[in-house]
Design an enzyme around this catalytic site. Structure first.
Site, PDB file in Angstrom:
ATOM      1  N   CYS A  69       0.840  -1.196   0.000  1.00  0.00           N
ATOM      2  CA  CYS A  69       0.000   0.000   0.000  1.00  0.00           C
ATOM      3  C   CYS A  69       0.882   1.256   0.000  1.00  0.00           C
ATOM      4  O   CYS A  69       1.774   1.392   0.834  1.00  0.00           O
ATOM      5  CB  CYS A  69      -0.898  -0.015   1.243  1.00  0.00           C
ATOM      6  SG  CYS A  69      -2.069   1.336   1.333  1.00  0.00           S
ATOM      7  N   CYS A 179     -16.762  25.636  12.440  1.00  0.00           N
ATOM      8  CA  CYS A 179     -15.629  25.120  13.215  1.00  0.00           C
ATOM      9  C   CYS A 179     -14.995  26.285  13.965  1.00  0.00           C
ATOM     10  O   CYS A 179     -14.559  26.159  15.105  1.00  0.00           O
ATOM     11  CB  CYS A 179     -14.571  24.501  12.294  1.00  0.00           C
ATOM     12  SG  CYS A 179     -15.202  23.240  11.198  1.00  0.00           S
ATOM     13  N   CYS A 182     -15.752  27.659  17.697  1.00  0.00           N
ATOM     14  CA  CYS A 182     -15.013  27.161  18.860  1.00  0.00           C
ATOM     15  C   CYS A 182     -13.498  27.252  18.687  1.00  0.00           C
ATOM     16  O   CYS A 182     -12.770  27.248  19.676  1.00  0.00           O
ATOM     17  CB  CYS A 182     -15.361  25.701  19.135  1.00  0.00           C
ATOM     18  SG  CYS A 182     -17.058  25.421  19.648  1.00  0.00           S
ATOM     19  N   HIS A 183     -13.013  27.248  17.451  1.00  0.00           N
ATOM     20  CA  HIS A 183     -11.582  27.006  17.244  1.00  0.00           C
ATOM     21  C   HIS A 183     -10.799  28.138  16.604  1.00  0.00           C
ATOM     22  O   HIS A 183      -9.795  27.900  15.963  1.00  0.00           O
ATOM     23  CB  HIS A 183     -11.391  25.725  16.418  1.00  0.00           C
ATOM     24  CG  HIS A 183     -11.739  24.475  17.162  1.00  0.00           C
ATOM     25  ND1 HIS A 183     -11.039  24.051  18.272  1.00  0.00           N
ATOM     26  CD2 HIS A 183     -12.719  23.555  16.962  1.00  0.00           C
ATOM     27  CE1 HIS A 183     -11.579  22.920  18.715  1.00  0.00           C
ATOM     28  NE2 HIS A 183     -12.598  22.600  17.946  1.00  0.00           N
ATOM     29  N   ARG A 227     -12.637  12.456  15.091  1.00  0.00           N
ATOM     30  CA  ARG A 227     -12.720  13.764  15.766  1.00  0.00           C
ATOM     31  C   ARG A 227     -13.509  14.768  14.913  1.00  0.00           C
ATOM     32  O   ARG A 227     -14.339  15.509  15.401  1.00  0.00           O
ATOM     33  CB  ARG A 227     -11.300  14.258  16.044  1.00  0.00           C
ATOM     34  CG  ARG A 227     -11.161  15.583  16.735  1.00  0.00           C
ATOM     35  CD  ARG A 227     -11.731  15.602  18.118  1.00  0.00           C
ATOM     36  NE  ARG A 227     -13.125  16.030  18.126  1.00  0.00           N
ATOM     37  CZ  ARG A 227     -13.915  16.030  19.196  1.00  0.00           C
ATOM     38  NH1 ARG A 227     -13.465  15.598  20.352  1.00  0.00           N
ATOM     39  NH2 ARG A 227     -15.150  16.425  19.116  1.00  0.00           N
ATOM     40  N   CYS A 231     -17.046  16.425  15.842  1.00  0.00           N
ATOM     41  CA  CYS A 231     -17.245  17.879  15.859  1.00  0.00           C
ATOM     42  C   CYS A 231     -18.457  18.239  14.997  1.00  0.00           C
ATOM     43  O   CYS A 231     -19.255  19.083  15.381  1.00  0.00           O
ATOM     44  CB  CYS A 231     -16.003  18.602  15.331  1.00  0.00           C
ATOM     45  SG  CYS A 231     -14.826  19.071  16.611  1.00  0.00           S
TER      46      CYS A 231
END
Lengths: 270, 103
Positions: A69, A179, A182-183, A227, A231
């Site tokens: 791979c 997003c 909050c970030h 994650r 979110c």
């Protein structure tokens, strides 16, 4: 009277100030103490060992392992691959993250159907981990200590960053959340959880370098893809699909912002 | 799933600090899966640690201990080269053990 009262107020103010600082340190990262106690004993090591076995084990109708791979650095090269993903792949003419690349290898090398490959990437309650989680943990661990260096040469890599950026700031859903809600600010938190400022190198670096991570509260290793999906769920958005263009673009935005930070996955988190 | 205990034993003076990480689901029997079915209880009931042949720690555990439990304890009178063994038994009768040499 006013002059007399002032010093008293000052003293009280100072006390409160000190209290604030102390409790801020304790609340800032209560898991730091936990991590210090555990040292190198992160339960993710069991998952990583499983991933190493899965990487070498023949699977699917073609009875092939992942050892051919190509994760971007050539067939079978695992070391350092995670620190440079997502990236452009000439064979699919797409920017891909690790999870989408593993789906691709499951289909092309092992001959598994797209449905089977994508059947269950992330664990639910009571599970002991999935194939994808184990593989991602093993592969990410082979980049420990290496600086995050997502390539930004190919036009599609640059386009992925730009799309990630616009998705990051795009407000949507019943709560009108992006997003960035909050970030995009530093030193904020939700309950006990620190929120990284993903628009800065420091914040994006801290976040990008520590996933995949063993979540103490869940007893499982979770991936960056999980994650992102989680979110999205908290924003009440339609479910973000693992390995989808939206997820890859957001990861590219975050990974490019995190440039130069040393990988430290698998992490140990709340 | 079974067959996995990671143990490290570090000597400081005549005290060995032992750290053991065990892989176990530690299901309480109270949780439900996504389909709403109860997940059967499955947890460690007993942990025994030995230094050589001598039992140095014996403990009874229950469902309140976390998944993938982490156990740390100190053994007085340890010497470099001593073997520390940690063994668990769970409510399904499964058992696992691991060992480490004190360094």
């Amino acid at each position: 009277m006013i002059i007399k009262r002032l010093p008293k107020l000052k003293v009280i103010g100072l006390c409160l100030g000190l209290f604030g600082v102390n409790s801020a340190i304790a609340q800032d990262d209560p898991f730091a103490e936990y991590r210090a106690m555990m040292g190198d004993d992160n339960p993710a090591i069991f998952v990583s060992e499983e991933g190493a076995d899965l990487w070498q084990a023949p699977n699917g109708p073609k009875q092939a392992s992942f050892e051919q791979c190509d994760l971007g650095l050539g067939p079978g090269i695992v070391e350092g691959a995670y620190a440079q993903l997502p990236r452009y792949f000439a064979d699919t003419q797409q920017v891909m993250d690790l999870e989408s690349r593993l789906f691709y290898c499951m289909e092309t090398l092992q001959g598994r159907s797209p449905e089977e490959a994508r059947k269950k990437p992330y664990s639910s309650t009571g599970d002991m981990g999935t194939e994808i989680e184990a593989l991602v943990t093993y592969i990410a661990e082979q980049s420990t200590g290496m600086p995050i260096a997502l390539p930004q040469q190919h036009p599609l890599e640059i386009a992925a960053y730009e799309q990630g950026k616009s998705l990051f700031y795009y407000r949507a859903g019943p709560h009108d959340f992006s997003c960035a809600t909050c970030h995009r600010q530093s030193d904020k938190r939700i309950r006990l959880q620190n929120l990284p400022n993903l628009t800065t190198n420091e914040g994006a670096g801290a976040a990008y370098s520590s996933w995949p991570a063993y979540r103490i509260s869940q007893g499982l290793v979770r991936t960056m893809g999980w994650r992102m999906q989680s979110c999205g769920r908290q924003q009440r958005l339609p479910e973000l699909q693992p390995g989808s263009e939206a997820v890859i673009s957001l990861m590219t935005f975050m990974g490019v912002n995190a440039k130069g930070t040393e990988m430290a996955a698998p992490g140990l988190k709340r | 799933m079974a067959g996995q205990i990671r143990i490290r034993a570090k000597l400081e003076g005549d005290v060995a600090e032992v750290k053991a990480l065990m892989r176990h689901p530690m299901e309480t029997g109270q949780r439900k899966d996504s389909a709403g079915n109860k997940i059967p209880a499955h947890f460690i009931t007993q942990v025994i640690a030995k230094m050589g042949d001598k039992v140095v720690l014996e403990s009874q555990w229950g469902a309140a201990v976390s998944q993938n439990p982490f156990l740390s304890f100190r053994v007085k009178g340890a010497k470099a080269g001593d073997t520390i063994t940690v063994e668990w038994l769970d409510n399904k009768g499964e058992t696992d053990s691991g060992e480490a040499v004190v360094k």
